[in-house]
Design a protein around this motif. Structure first.
Motif, PDB file in Angstrom:
ATOM      1  N   PRO A 129       0.845  -1.210   0.131  1.00  0.00           N
ATOM      2  CA  PRO A 129      -0.026   0.145   0.184  1.00  0.00           C
ATOM      3  C   PRO A 129       0.872   1.293  -0.115  1.00  0.00           C
ATOM      4  O   PRO A 129       1.849   1.435   0.494  1.00  0.00           O
ATOM      5  CB  PRO A 129      -1.023  -0.182   1.213  1.00  0.00           C
ATOM      6  CG  PRO A 129      -0.042  -1.014   2.132  1.00  0.00           C
ATOM      7  CD  PRO A 129       0.570  -2.050   1.417  1.00  0.00           C
ATOM      8  N   VAL A 130       0.219   2.175  -0.839  1.00  0.00           N
ATOM      9  CA  VAL A 130       1.087   3.474  -0.659  1.00  0.00           C
ATOM     10  C   VAL A 130      -0.055   4.520  -0.025  1.00  0.00           C
ATOM     11  O   VAL A 130      -1.203   4.366  -0.020  1.00  0.00           O
ATOM     12  CB  VAL A 130       1.094   4.017  -2.210  1.00  0.00           C
ATOM     13  CG1 VAL A 130       2.495   3.263  -2.656  1.00  0.00           C
ATOM     14  CG2 VAL A 130      -0.029   4.031  -3.005  1.00  0.00           C
ATOM     15  N   ARG A 131       0.435   5.649   0.496  1.00  0.00           N
ATOM     16  CA  ARG A 131      -0.436   6.769   1.118  1.00  0.00           C
ATOM     17  C   ARG A 131      -0.544   7.993   0.591  1.00  0.00           C
ATOM     18  O   ARG A 131       0.201   8.291   0.179  1.00  0.00           O
ATOM     19  CB  ARG A 131       0.450   6.945   2.919  1.00  0.00           C
ATOM     20  CG  ARG A 131      -0.417   7.844   3.517  1.00  0.00           C
ATOM     21  CD  ARG A 131      -1.589   7.381   4.422  1.00  0.00           C
ATOM     22  NE  ARG A 131      -2.350   8.369   5.009  1.00  0.00           N
ATOM     23  CZ  ARG A 131      -2.099   8.769   6.157  1.00  0.00           C
ATOM     24  NH1 ARG A 131      -1.562   8.389   6.976  1.00  0.00           N
ATOM     25  NH2 ARG A 131      -3.052   9.529   6.718  1.00  0.00           N
ATOM     26  N   SER A 132      -1.702   8.174   0.601  1.00  0.00           N
ATOM     27  CA  SER A 132      -2.327   9.692   0.060  1.00  0.00           C
ATOM     28  C   SER A 132      -3.012  10.268   1.007  1.00  0.00           C
ATOM     29  O   SER A 132      -3.400   9.864   2.204  1.00  0.00           O
ATOM     30  CB  SER A 132      -3.218   9.445  -1.239  1.00  0.00           C
ATOM     31  OG  SER A 132      -4.470   8.951  -0.884  1.00  0.00           O
ATOM     32  N   SER A 133      -3.617  11.693   0.566  1.00  0.00           N
ATOM     33  CA  SER A 133      -4.401  12.034   1.771  1.00  0.00           C
ATOM     34  C   SER A 133      -5.740  11.357   1.991  1.00  0.00           C
ATOM     35  O   SER A 133      -6.343  11.595   2.967  1.00  0.00           O
ATOM     36  CB  SER A 133      -4.372  13.587   1.105  1.00  0.00           C
ATOM     37  OG  SER A 133      -5.314  13.580  -0.180  1.00  0.00           O
ATOM     38  N   ALA A 134      -6.209  10.632   0.806  1.00  0.00           N
ATOM     39  CA  ALA A 134      -7.321   9.867   1.223  1.00  0.00           C
ATOM     40  C   ALA A 134      -7.166   8.697   2.194  1.00  0.00           C
ATOM     41  O   ALA A 134      -8.138   8.314   2.693  1.00  0.00           O
ATOM     42  CB  ALA A 134      -7.881   9.702  -0.062  1.00  0.00           C
ATOM     43  N   GLY A 135      -6.008   8.095   2.329  1.00  0.00           N
ATOM     44  CA  GLY A 135      -5.890   6.824   2.968  1.00  0.00           C
ATOM     45  C   GLY A 135      -4.838   6.067   2.146  1.00  0.00           C
ATOM     46  O   GLY A 135      -3.786   6.490   1.673  1.00  0.00           O
ATOM     47  N   PHE A 136      -4.963   4.752   2.280  1.00  0.00           N
ATOM     48  CA  PHE A 136      -4.000   3.782   1.960  1.00  0.00           C
ATOM     49  C   PHE A 136      -4.425   2.971   0.474  1.00  0.00           C
ATOM     50  O   PHE A 136      -5.465   2.721   0.657  1.00  0.00           O
ATOM     51  CB  PHE A 136      -3.548   2.787   2.885  1.00  0.00           C
ATOM     52  CG  PHE A 136      -2.821   3.199   4.223  1.00  0.00           C
ATOM     53  CD1 PHE A 136      -1.493   3.509   4.181  1.00  0.00           C
ATOM     54  CD2 PHE A 136      -3.471   3.725   5.340  1.00  0.00           C
ATOM     55  CE1 PHE A 136      -0.688   4.051   5.194  1.00  0.00           C
ATOM     56  CE2 PHE A 136      -2.670   4.130   6.305  1.00  0.00           C
ATOM     57  CZ  PHE A 136      -1.648   4.397   6.068  1.00  0.00           C
TER      58      PHE A 136
END
Length: 443
Positions: free
Chosen positions: A270-277
């Motif tokens: 998983p990669v992290r963004s402002s929305a989640g993983f």
């Protein structure tokens, strides 16, 4: 880093090409008149106030911390010039009789919420948390839509690309494709494990663990589409998480970087963004302009009710919502309703628009279409042409014929030309405007 909601609003309501120009539309948030207020410039007799400028400066610094490195006086000057240019464009839109009604603004607001992957209620809560009145936020959306429609009228409709130019562009892309990964077409699917806006450390850790577990299950061979349907918090879960074949520059850079070395059918994240993983699966890769270039095509049909002085947008929305209810209840057929009611050339074929490629339709239509699984019908969608009811019939990954590659090249080249023409047009609008600068009052 999480983008401000104002920035997301501007992206949601303007074409991709417009959002990349140095004069991308925007508007200072309106503020009540204060005793210390004064006018800093007049644009064709319309005032720009000190509060307009300082509000925009504060917003710019919040959206882009690098702006703090620019001397405040220079930043203020740049912001004032941008406001002058925007105000001149809005005046032209008014003179042209362009209008945006509340229904279109409602839709734009919902688009911003979807792009942030939050509910409309949560969006409004965050807007208030950023110190922005809801009506000011909606006024900004209105201005973005007005400027988009003005740009379509004044620039986009006048840019034409010949077959010879499209063929030359294709040859250039083939020559560059092996050197530039950004020219790659990607089809990715995702599972999103959302993280709330003000999540605790424990909530973030739990979301991360869930995403890691899902990634491991996907790597172990579990059906990715099933994992998406059962676990994803993203609106595209109805499509098995597939985002569709498109050029890499139309994906978030985070996704492109994460999958750059991942083989087809491989799992990234998983990669992290402002929305989640996000857990990502690479469904396909292909070089733009190559002989085996493929895209995700969508077979779609619609019913279009044109903008009409005798029928408000709200009335058109209500009529199409009733059509949707009848189709879903089994008392009417979509194709039959399209033949009897659609106000475009597709009516004679039951609203069929054929197999489309990414970027073929206007953004507001395509954004709604991409969220539908085959067989699903959208809610009424307001575009610059009128109001649409959209049904996706099917999807497929298909190799492009030579003529289809030419059309894709024509669209890409046209977008570049529109960017250039828009920049020139904005400069001309600014040059024609009468601008009077005002000095601050002496204390």
């Amino acid at each position: 880093m999480r983008q401000s909601l104002q920035a997301r609003a501007r992206r949601a309501t303007a074409p991709a090409a417009a959002s990349r120009t140095s004069c991308a539309p925007g508007r200072a948030w309106a503020r009540p008149q204060r005793s210390a207020e004064y006018i800093v410039a007049l644009v064709n007799s319309e005032p720009i106030t000190n509060t307009d400028v300082q509000t925009r400066v504060s917003r710019l610094v919040k959206e882009n911390p690098d702006a703090e490195r620019v001397p405040r006086s220079e930043l203020t000057r740049l912001v004032l010039e941008r406001l002058i240019t925007e105000r001149a464009q809005l005046q032209l839109a008014k003179e042209a009789g362009l209008k945006v009604d509340e229904v279109a603004i409602d839709q734009a607001e919902q688009t911003v919420a979807r792009q942030n992957e939050i509910s409309l209620v949560e969006l409004r809560r965050r807007v208030a948390g950023e110190g922005i009145a809801l009506q000011d936020f909606r006024n900004d959306l209105r201005d973005q839509l007005l400027l988009t429609r003005l740009r379509d009228r004044e620039v986009e409709s006048k840019v034409k690309i010949s077959d010879a130019e499209a063929d030359e562009y294709l040859r250039d892309q083939r020559n560059l494709a092996v050197k530039n990964a950004a020219l790659e077409n990607l089809n990715l699917a995702q599972v999103l494990v959302a993280v709330p806006e003000n999540a605790t450390d424990a909530q973030v850790a739990a979301a991360q663990k869930k995403a890691q577990d899902l990634a491991q299950r996907a790597r172990s061979g579990e059906d990715f589409a099933k994992l998406v349907r059962e676990n994803s918090d993203s609106p595209d879960r109805a499509n098995g998480g597939a985002i569709g074949m498109r050029s890499a520059d139309r994906y978030p850079s985070l996704f492109v970087e994460a999958t750059q070395s991942t083989a087809v059918n491989g799992i990234a994240g998983p990669v992290r963004s402002s929305a989640g993983f996000h857990v990502l699966k690479v469904l396909a890769k292909a070089q733009i302009g190559s002989g085996d270039a493929t895209v995700t095509q969508t077979q779609v049909r619609h019913i279009l009710l044109l903008n009409d002085p005798k029928r408000t947008t709200a009335q058109a929305v209500a009529q199409l919502a009733e059509f949707k209810r009848r189709v879903q209840a089994g008392t009417a057929d979509f194709a039959g309703l399209a033949r009897d009611n659609s106000q475009d050339a597709s009516a004679k074929t039951g609203g069929d628009l054929g197999w489309s490629r990414p970027g073929q339709f206007v953004p507001e239509f395509e954004e709604a279409m991409d969220r539908l699984a085959p067989g699903q019908i959208s809610d009424p969608v307001v575009s610059r042409f009128g109001v649409h009811l959209i049904q996706v019939v099917g999807r497929r990954d298909a190799k492009l014929s030579q003529s289809e590659q030419r059309e894709a090249a024509r669209a890409a080249l046209r977008e570049q030309r529109v960017d250039e023409a828009f920049t020139t047009w904005v400069q001309e609008v600014r040059a024609r405007a009468y601008v009077e600068y005002r000095d601050p009052p002496q204390s």
